[in-house]
Every structure is written in C-alpha cells, then in structure tokens.
Design an enzyme around this catalytic site. Sequence first.
Site, mmCIF file in Angstrom:
data_model
loop_
_atom_site.group_PDB
_atom_site.id
_atom_site.type_symbol
_atom_site.label_atom_id
_atom_site.label_comp_id
_atom_site.label_asym_id
_atom_site.label_seq_id
_atom_site.Cartn_x
_atom_site.Cartn_y
_atom_site.Cartn_z
ATOM 1 N N ASP A 27 46.932 30.424 30.695
ATOM 2 C CA ASP A 27 46.630 31.788 31.103
ATOM 3 C C ASP A 27 47.608 32.168 32.210
ATOM 4 O OD1 ASP A 27 45.071 34.223 31.395
ATOM 5 O OD2 ASP A 27 44.316 33.329 33.240
ATOM 6 N N ASP A 29 47.286 35.174 34.873
ATOM 7 C CA ASP A 29 46.715 35.575 36.163
ATOM 8 C C ASP A 29 45.805 34.489 36.723
ATOM 9 O OD1 ASP A 29 47.814 38.279 36.212
ATOM 10 O OD2 ASP A 29 46.443 38.677 34.555
#
Length: 257
Positions: A27, A29
């Site tokens: 991922d 963020d």
Amino acid sequence: MRRPTGPATAPAALAPVLRDIHAVVFDTDGVITDSARVHAAAWKTAFDAFLRAHPPDDPGERRPFDERDDYLRHVDGKSRLDGAAAFLAARGIDASQETVSAVAADKERLFTERLRKHGVEAYPGTVRLVRALRDAGVPRAAASASRHAGELLSRAGVLDLFDVLVDGGEAARLGLPGKPEPDLFLEAVRRLGAPADRAAVVEDALAGVEAGRRGGFALVVGVDRAAGADTGARLLRHGADIVVLDLAELCSGGAPK
C-alpha cells in the site's frame, strides 16, 4: 519483467518470514510514504466543516473528526467516496450521493493543496525493505486507492523502486471495487506475474489487511504506524498475519536503532 529468485537463492538480507514469498504488494499511504497524516488532516478539515454546517440530530455524534480513531475506522485505505460515505453514516447522517461527493471533493482540494505545499517523504524502513527485495529479485508493486499515488511516490523519490503501480485512476478505469475487496491487490500481483498464494501484501489500514486476507495472499503484513494501545490487535483481528512498527523489522538485521 524480472522473475523472483525463489526461496533457495533469497539472500540473508530478508527476514525468514519472507523467504518463500515471490512478490510483494505495498500500500502507498502510511506504508511507503508518510502521506497518511496529510490525508487525515485534510479529512478532518473537510468533515469538521460539514459537521458544523450540518450537525447530526444526535448531539453525541457532533464531536469533531478524530484523526487517529475515525481515520483508521472509517476512511483509511478506502476511496474518497467510500470513506466520506462511511464516516457520515457512522455519525447517523443519511447523506445523498451529491453530499458525499461534495465532502469528498472538499477533502481532495485540501489534500492537493497540502501535498503541493509540503510534499511527503518515504519511510526509511520501507525503503530499506524494498531495496532488499529488489536485490533478491523479488518483484514489487505499489497499490493505492488514491489517484495521487504516482505523484506521491515521485515526490518521495521512490517510484523507480517498484515494478508496478496500480493507483486509484487505474482502479476506476478497470472498475475495481474498493477495499476491503481484494481486487486492487489481485490486479497488482497479477501484473507482477505471481500468484496471490505465493505473494505478500503490506498494509497499515484495517480495510487493507482485510482485503489481503480475502485475496488469499500467503502473507499479510500489518504496519502499526499509530502504535496505540490496541491498533496492532485491530490489524490482527482484521486479517494481518504479523504486525510490525517499522518495515525494517522484515530485514534480517531488524529495524535501525
């Protein structure tokens, strides 16, 4: 595209838990870059303004948006529209699609302003792990529900460390449902040329670790950036196999002291 070297030739730089892993999806963020704090601040400004202008009927639901708890529970890892809808529903607000879109657009404006003004940085521990995987010949993907993922990675100077990027724009183009559905991660690992059951997902969001579990990934790593009293336990309950505070823990030397 490089193919993984396989467990027999994986160098000692990787922790044992990664020795049988043939691809890794990260991922963006909160895992690769520190942009989760920028997202949370933008959400707070947008939601607090909405709550002041349209206070819920229940006075107990009028409290301001909490950048830790509300962010993790309702918006982290989700698309803007899904996050806005989830938070408003949690406060008992039966919002129209037009209202949800307006709040999401306000957040987008605020996030973009802060990103362009202040920028973001990559977490050193994540960079260390990604480079160790690259040196091992293990393909790496960045995946994000955000349309800004490419810009974030470029600004942080780490875009070239990843073989594949699947961002919110690609997800919309392909019609991929948002987390906790696993489709975003499955598309990323498909592009890396590895099956999910030989791959890992690295996430800091509850919806993200749940997506990794639903997708049948061999390993789901939760990153506990909040380091709260129960945040690690929440990640485990939602689907993480292991939880770390810093991704350098997945290198054989551990996190830097």
